[in-house]
Design an enzyme around this catalytic site. Structure first.
Site, PDB file in Angstrom:
ATOM      1  N   CYS A  68      65.250  29.186  37.221  1.00 25.09           N
ATOM      2  CA  CYS A  68      66.230  30.689  37.430  1.00 25.09           C
ATOM      3  C   CYS A  68      67.503  30.154  36.831  1.00 25.09           C
ATOM      4  CB  CYS A  68      66.474  30.710  39.052  1.00 25.09           C
ATOM      5  SG  CYS A  68      67.609  31.956  39.332  1.00 25.09           S
ATOM      6  N   ASP A 340      93.826  44.139  38.028  1.00 17.77           N
ATOM      7  CA  ASP A 340      92.563  43.075  37.874  1.00 17.77           C
ATOM      8  C   ASP A 340      91.720  43.946  36.989  1.00 17.77           C
ATOM      9  OD1 ASP A 340      90.479  41.554  38.772  1.00 17.77           O
ATOM     10  OD2 ASP A 340      90.167  42.669  40.746  1.00 17.77           O
ATOM     11  N   CYS A 366      88.839  37.179  36.427  1.00 19.04           N
ATOM     12  CA  CYS A 366      87.483  36.624  36.443  1.00 19.04           C
ATOM     13  C   CYS A 366      87.377  35.930  35.159  1.00 19.04           C
ATOM     14  CB  CYS A 366      86.521  37.589  36.686  1.00 19.04           C
ATOM     15  SG  CYS A 366      86.146  38.893  35.354  1.00 19.04           S
TER      16      CYS A 366
END
Length: 413
Positions: A68, A340, A366
């Protein structure tokens, strides 16, 4: 052809990096200090066997790890893993000449991911539902997922059955599953045309399975209970497939840093506001102007504000901040700001903020690389960093969230 490689460090994506005469070679699932036999293809290699094992190597908790592609580092000891993630931020800042103290990383616990995007595909043998194998388009059909919340993992059979009704073609589709206060919110994307009979069967199964909402390509098929996410005391009904922070714990940590830094502000700009993750919290003590390009998310924010008592004024503006950043003169009415943006960062918006006189800025990102670029712009504009905190909410992946707090001293008279 197999060859022996010595692993020097971890790369940015979590691969082991071996330095050779022809340059770096990236070996999946190899760790620093290990000697490995690997099957090499140019600058990439697959691990064949371990000749010398790192003391930081641990047994992965998931049976799917190694196939995975959802996780990259389950085999690395937790303390070393957190140190590596923090160092990614340190290195990104250093690449822009930023030498500021970086706080310890806020860690992420297993079984806390409240929003997952699953890949699916209808086959002759049934529906495959899981994540893509790394660097391929093959879907790994999962039976467990130690990053996701139990209420998602325990419903995999129901989700697979639902996909069998909704997916009308053999091409891959996406299923965004969010654990809300009201139950699972399930949104299909690119699953094909849904005829009337399939629609009826899917809505019936969703009702029997206790799904809060089922949507296909943005259309709500059935909503027995409105999905609710809470930002502190504010209840928000996000649109189908809406962006949310991946874990509630990381969101609370980020919001705490942002709210603490902007506690004295009276009027705050919330840029790339989404559904109001930060703005609705800040509205408890400040007037907030929320700017966002996605109309559905902005509408959800506005509805949440209007249905909640005790908040200060919240105004909204639909605006693409990449095409039309708020100009420095527009920002002068605020004494606090949080932004953000997506992974691309907010370069043009940062240039306008740098020209403003807003005393307090909270930058959430991020992507440490684009954040470092944006911070360098703010520093050139006279801001100074008063805190940088890495936060993990994408467990065992290369991704790290960051909150940077800045202030601009008032000019001397």
């Amino acid at each position: 052809m197999s060859e022996t490689l010595r692993i020097d460090r971890l790369g940015a994506q979590g691969d082991g990096v071996a330095m050779t005469e022809t340059g770096p070679v990236f070996v999946r699932f190899a760790l620093p200090g290990e000697a490995v036999t690997a099957e090499r293809r140019k600058d990439r290699a697959d691990l064949v066997s371990l000749l010398e094992r790192s003391p930081q190597r641990v047994e992965p908790p998931c049976r799917h790890f190694g196939i995975c592609g959802g996780c990259a580092l389950q085999h690395l000891e937790y303390g070393a893993y957190n140190a590596w993630k923090r160092q990614k931020l340190v290195d990104a800042l250093a690449g822009r000449g930023i030498d500021e103290p970086v706080a310890d990383i806020v860690p992420c616990a297993p079984h806390t991911r409240r929003r997952v995007t699953l890949a699916g595909r209808r086959t002759a043998a049934g529906v495959l539902l899981g994540y893509y194998e790394a660097q391929t388009h093959r879907i790994v059909d999962i039976a467990e997922c130690p990053i996701a919340r139990p209420e998602i993992v325990s419903r995999l059979d129901d989700l697979r059955a639902l996909a069998a009704l909704v997916a009308s073609e053999s091409k891959p589709f996406r299923m965004i599953v969010t654990a809300t206060d009201s139950g699972l919110d399930v949104a299909f994307e690119e699953s094909g045309r849904l005829d009337a009979a399939a629609r009826l069967r899917a809505t019936g199964l969703a009702g029997r399975a206790g799904i809060a909402r089922l949507a296909v390509d943005g259309e709500i098929l059935v909503e027995p209970r409105r999905p609710v996410i809470r930002f502190a005391e504010v209840a928000v009904e996000p649109p189908p497939g809406a962006f949310l922070q991946a874990t509630a714990e990381a969101e609370a940590a980020m919001a705490g840093l942002v709210s603490g830094h902007l506690a004295g502000a009276k009027r705050v700009a919330d840029l790339f506001a989404g559904c109001g993750t930060f703005g609705l919290r800040l509205a408890a003590s400040a007037a907030v102007h929320a700017v966002e390009s996605d109309d559905a998310s902005l509408s959800a924010l506005d509805r949440a504000f209007r249905s909640t008592t005790g908040l200060r004024q919240v105004t909204i503006e639909r605006r693409d901040l990449y095409r039309r950043p708020l100009l420095a003169k527009e920002l002068e009415r605020f004494d606090g700001l949080v932004f953000d943006p997506p992974r691309a960062g907010a370069e043009q918006q940062a240039r306008q903020i740098a020209r403003s006189s807003i005393p307090g800025i909270a930058a959430v990102s991020c992507n440490p690389v684009t954040l470092a670029r944006d911070l360098s712009i703010l520093l050139e504009g006279g801001y100074r960093i008063v805190g940088i905190t890495p936060i993990d909410q994408f467990l065992w992946s290369p991704h790290v969230e960051v909150v940077a707090l800045l202030e601009k001293p008032k000019p001397r008279r």
